[in-house]
Design a protein around this motif. Structure first.
Motif, PDB file in Angstrom:
ATOM      1  N   THR A   3       0.822  -1.209   0.000  1.00 60.96           N
ATOM      2  CA  THR A   3       0.000   0.000   0.000  1.00 60.96           C
ATOM      3  C   THR A   3       0.858   1.262   0.000  1.00 60.96           C
ATOM      4  N   GLU A 235      -7.122   1.898  -0.413  1.00 63.76           N
ATOM      5  CA  GLU A 235      -7.310   0.524   0.072  1.00 63.76           C
ATOM      6  C   GLU A 235      -7.915  -0.373  -1.000  1.00 63.76           C
ATOM      7  N   MET A 247     -10.580  -5.131   1.731  1.00 65.55           N
ATOM      8  CA  MET A 247      -9.641  -4.182   2.327  1.00 65.55           C
ATOM      9  C   MET A 247      -9.045  -4.689   3.632  1.00 65.55           C
TER      10      MET A 247
END
Length: 885
Positions: A3, A235, A247
């Motif tokens: 991420t 996400e 997520m």
């Protein structure tokens, strides 16, 4: 792709395309209409609304967001989460539709090696507003998308506005086809689980009004300039690129689930109910980490209540998974480890964050203990009455009064063979929510309409604010406001608002109270009651006209009260000094979380787990006054926010800072904080610092209060006069006063104990005589006694003593004391009376009906209170009648 790497690539892509990278605003943004930042464009609203001129033509950010409407749904679906990150790129009159589409297409479809995200172009679908043929053609031109992968949608889906009059425009949403295993073919129109939205491009191009619904409004005309506002859910993109289902399973969230599974011994993916709990834990622990990091502290209202709820839901979910030990010390560091790559400040501040979180968990564990006792009583009463359902009222009281979660109530009721009236509970919860919404709406309405202020700043520009340099300014009245509208004149005695072209008045902010002073003009004057900034850049003075008339366009002298400002400067600088002293005495985690100061007085809230002992308070006061004696230089520096952080300046949580920030130093690095307040020039000018109290303001937070300057000396003078009076009364030297007072208190307590013994002996002696006077009522010995001046435990003891002397037959004893001019009653029955079917619980109700109160207890002893002394004798008569019945 992790991420943090997706985040980095997004910002890098737009920075290379000429966008200014704007750091995320704190979750506590300066917007009275928002609890938390809930969208990526929130920090840019003043630019879109035309309230401020943007310092850049194009910008990009990854904004921290929290949405709280769906807390109860978290974990039940794979879409609901409280904390999320919104990637965005923004254009202010620069590029428009084609540029936004091109930037988005290149980022999502460029290969990973070329810095893109590497999505398959053949898996991309888009939607456009059904009337927006221009966007459809641009998607075909820029991206080469075929018509069948560009779907038209109506206003409900593909038009954006803020829900109020202002800017609006069509939007185009980008979707990724996840494959046939997720649903039917046919694009977003057919199935939005298979075709997952990842990005929304808003084309802000027109002004709207008369907004009554998402798809009901009037278009006024085109905006002066066309703007771009986009939002990509970080996400969502992460779980697509990481091959995860939702997520909760991405790299920033799942490690908390894994740790919770390890601690509880339960497996994620094995049971639906457990999976919901795992997801709640992972989401709420991360959300709490981010909220505390941005300065939110647990509380019973507003933002603090949201945080408290998140933390307690996480702890509760661990309990429901079978883990009863403190959970946050195990889980919070795991979340920190995943989030610090994107937000390194979390690691720097983790000592404070964890202290607050762990203190809240401990407080909740104690709440669970108290709630369990209340539940046990409620469950016992339900069973004793032959019932099998715990009432909705009882479940709601446990939840609302004791903070006892309904899930836990359901679990414990099931263990005892009971069910819970969930419909009744939900109805009461709905009523509470309705009240809260109405209250929030009412409060919001106070601040929501800033139209008149926007019109004023549009017409005249920002106020020339000179509070750091001028106490007196020669100013012109630009506008007079009253009742939410401009007026031409304010007359004598009238209260209104005044906008000047320039002013030296300090507008309330950063915990510092607004300046006091006068506006004077030829033929009149007005007292300044308050000074505020209703919107950024505009300073508004609330005044009461004392004489003459104040008219628009008038020239006047705006004069700040010199003594008021001096006291305010002393208090604000004193706040910085006390803050630095707290950190020196207690350690670096004692960080300020809020403050308020006015001339001569300050209060400071800071993170700390327990009360300060007298020695610690003395040390803080000593360090503070030592700093004053050393006459430290107070200096200010202007710099960028990143430079200030590198400089070591402390920021006040919850404050919003601009591109350039003001750093106040007292004694160099000893005290170095971001601050917009007014300050003395050297520390000695504060005069003195006198700490007066240390109190709790919530789990993990304390508040100290102090006087400074002349007010501090006056406080000490009052203390000196008090000591002088005591020395005179006690005929003792000042140093001997504590010992003398302690001796007097000890002797007083000893005397009170002796008096209690005498009183008890008298009551016991009277008990025999009172028992001997018992009357027979259908075979029951009845005593009704009015005990003048007796109260509390003495009434109960007297009733029990009398009952103890009546063991040869059924006996009912009613004693009503009259201490404090309020009746307190005790009904005591011996075993023979109870065996006969009589009940003290029922008889105390009879008594309560006559003395204006009620009570409760058991079959043999019950007690209560009332308000009507005149009902005592009738109460005795009513009990006699009840016994005859």
């Amino acid at each position: 792709m992790e991420t943090a790497e997706i985040r980095r690539r997004f910002l890098s892509h737009f920075e290379n395309a000429g966008h200014t990278v704007v750091p995320s605003a704190p979750l506590l943004f300066d917007d009275p209409n928002l609890l938390f930042v809930n969208a990526g464009m929130v920090p840019f609203k003043p630019y879109f609304l035309g309230q401020e001129t943007p310092p850049f033509d194009r910008a990009t950010s990854v904004q921290k967001c929290v949405r709280t409407l769906d807390i109860e749904e978290v974990g039940k679906t794979t879409r609901h989460g409280t904390f999320f990150q919104m990637n965005g790129n923004f254009s202010f009159g620069d590029y428009f539709k084609e540029g936004a589409i091109r930037h988005a297409w290149e980022l999502i479809t460029n290969s990973v090696d070329d810095g893109g995200l590497g999505f398959d172009p053949d898996k991309i679908w888009v939607t456009v507003l059904h009337t927006d043929t221009e966007s459809r053609e641009l998607w075909k031109k820029v991206a080469g998308l075929p018509d069948e992968r560009i779907q038209n949608r109506g206003l409900l889906d593909n038009y954006w506005h803020m829900g109020v009059e202002g800017p609006g425009g069509p939007c185009s949403e980008i979707y990724v086809d996840r494959g046939p295993q997720y649903g039917p073919d046919g694009g977003p129109e057919a199935d939005e689980d298979r075709f997952l939205e990842i990005w929304n491009l808003v084309f802000m191009q027109e002004e709207i009004t008369n907004v009554t619904a998402k798809d009901k409004f009037d278009v006024v005309g085109p905006l002066p300039q066309q703007n771009i506002d986009t939002g990509m859910g970080l996400e969502r993109v992460a779980y697509l690129l990481q091959g995860k289902e939702n997520m909760y399973e991405i790299d920033e969230v799942y490690p908390v689930i894994a740790k919770a599974a390890e601690l509880s011994g339960r497996a994620y993916g094995a049971d639906h109910d457990d999976d919901v709990r795992f997801r709640v834990i992972a989401d709420h622990v991360r959300s709490s980490l981010m909220l505390i990091g941005d300065g939110v502290t647990p509380g019973n209202e507003s933002r603090g209540y949201v945080l408290r709820r998140l933390l307690r839901r996480a702890v509760r979910s661990m309990r429901l998974l079978g883990y009863d030990d403190p959970a946050l010390p195990e889980l919070l560091p795991v979340s920190l480890d995943r989030m610090k790559a994107s937000y390194p400040e979390l690691e720097t501040d983790f000592a404070r964050i964890s202290q607050i979180a762990y203190a809240e968990e401990e407080a909740f564990r104690q709440t669970l203990g108290k709630g369990t006792q209340i539940f046990d009583v409620a469950a016992g009463e339900t069973k004793k009455s032959g019932g099998t359902v715990l009432s909705g009222d009882q479940a709601f009281a446990l939840h609302d009064t004791y903070g006892f979660p309904i899930d836990l109530t359901l679990e414990m009721a099931q263990e005892q063979g009971l069910s819970v009236d969930q419909e009744g509970f939900r109805a009461l919860m709905a009523e509470q929510r309705a009240r809260a919404k109405a209250d929030a709406k009412a409060k919001k309405g106070v601040h929501a309409d800033t139209t008149i202020y926007r019109q004023t700043i549009d017409a005249f520009g920002p106020t020339d604010w000179l509070a750091y340099t001028n106490l007196i300014t020669e100013s012109k009245v630009l506008a007079l406001l009253s009742g939410g509208a401009q007026v031409p004149v304010l007359s004598e005695g009238q209260v209104g608002e005044v906008v000047l072209d320039r002013t030296g008045f300090y507008a309330e902010s950063g915990g510092q109270n607004a300046d006091a002073g006068m506006l004077r003009w030829d033929g009149g004057q007005a007292e300044v009651l308050d000074v505020q900034r209703p919107i950024r850049g505009l300073v508004v003075h609330q005044v009461r006209v004392q004489s003459g008339e104040l008219t628009t366009g008038a020239d006047l002298s705006a004069e700040v009260d010199h003594d008021w400002r001096l006291g305010a400067r002393q208090a604000h600088s004193g706040t910085h000094v006390v803050h630095a002293a707290l950190r020196e005495v207690l350690g670096p985690t004692a960080l300020q979380s809020g403050s308020y100061n006015r001339p001569g007085y300050l209060r400071l809230d800071f993170g700390w787990g327990g009360a300060l002992d007298p020695e610690q308070l003395h040390q803080v006061e000593h360090v503070s006054n030592r700093a004053l004696r050393e006459d430290l230089q107070v200096s200010q520096h202007w710099m960028s926010l990143p430079e200030a952080k590198e400089f070591g300046a402390l920021a006040l949580f919850g404050e919003t800072y601009g591109e350039q920030v003001r750093v106040i130093e007292i004694g160099g690095p000893w005290s170095r904080e971001l601050c917009g307040g007014t300050h003395v020039e050297r520390s000695s000018q504060i005069g003195t610092v006198v700490l007066t109290s240390d109190t709790s303001v919530g789990a993990g937070h304390r508040r100290v209060e102090a006087f400074v300057g002349i007010e501090g000396f006056e406080y000490l003078a009052r203390e000196r006069d008090l000591v002088s009076q005591l020395t005179e009364m006690l005929k003792a030297k000042p140093d001997d006063v504590p010992a003398k007072v302690n001796d007097l208190v000890s002797r007083l307590k000893a005397t009170e104990k002796e008096l209690e013994k005498i009183k008890s002996a008298q009551l016991q002696g009277a008990a025999g005589d009172i028992a001997a006077a018992a009357v027979d009522v259908d075979g029951v010995a009845f005593v009704g006694h009015r005990a003048e001046g007796v109260g509390g435990g003495d009434v109960r003891q007297l009733a029990l003593d009398i009952r103890g002397r009546l063991q040869d037959r059924p006996a009912v004893v009613v004693v009503v004391g009259t201490a404090g001019d309020k009746p307190s009653a005790v009904v005591a029955l011996n075993p023979q009376a109870v065996d006969r079917g009589l009940s003290a619980q029922q008889l105390i109700t009879v008594v309560g009906q006559h003395i204006g109160g009620r009570g409760g207890g058991k079959a043999d002893v019950a007690q209560g209170g009332g308000t009507d002394l005149g009902g005592i004798e009738p109460a005795f008569g009513a009990v006699r009648e009840a016994l005859r019945g």
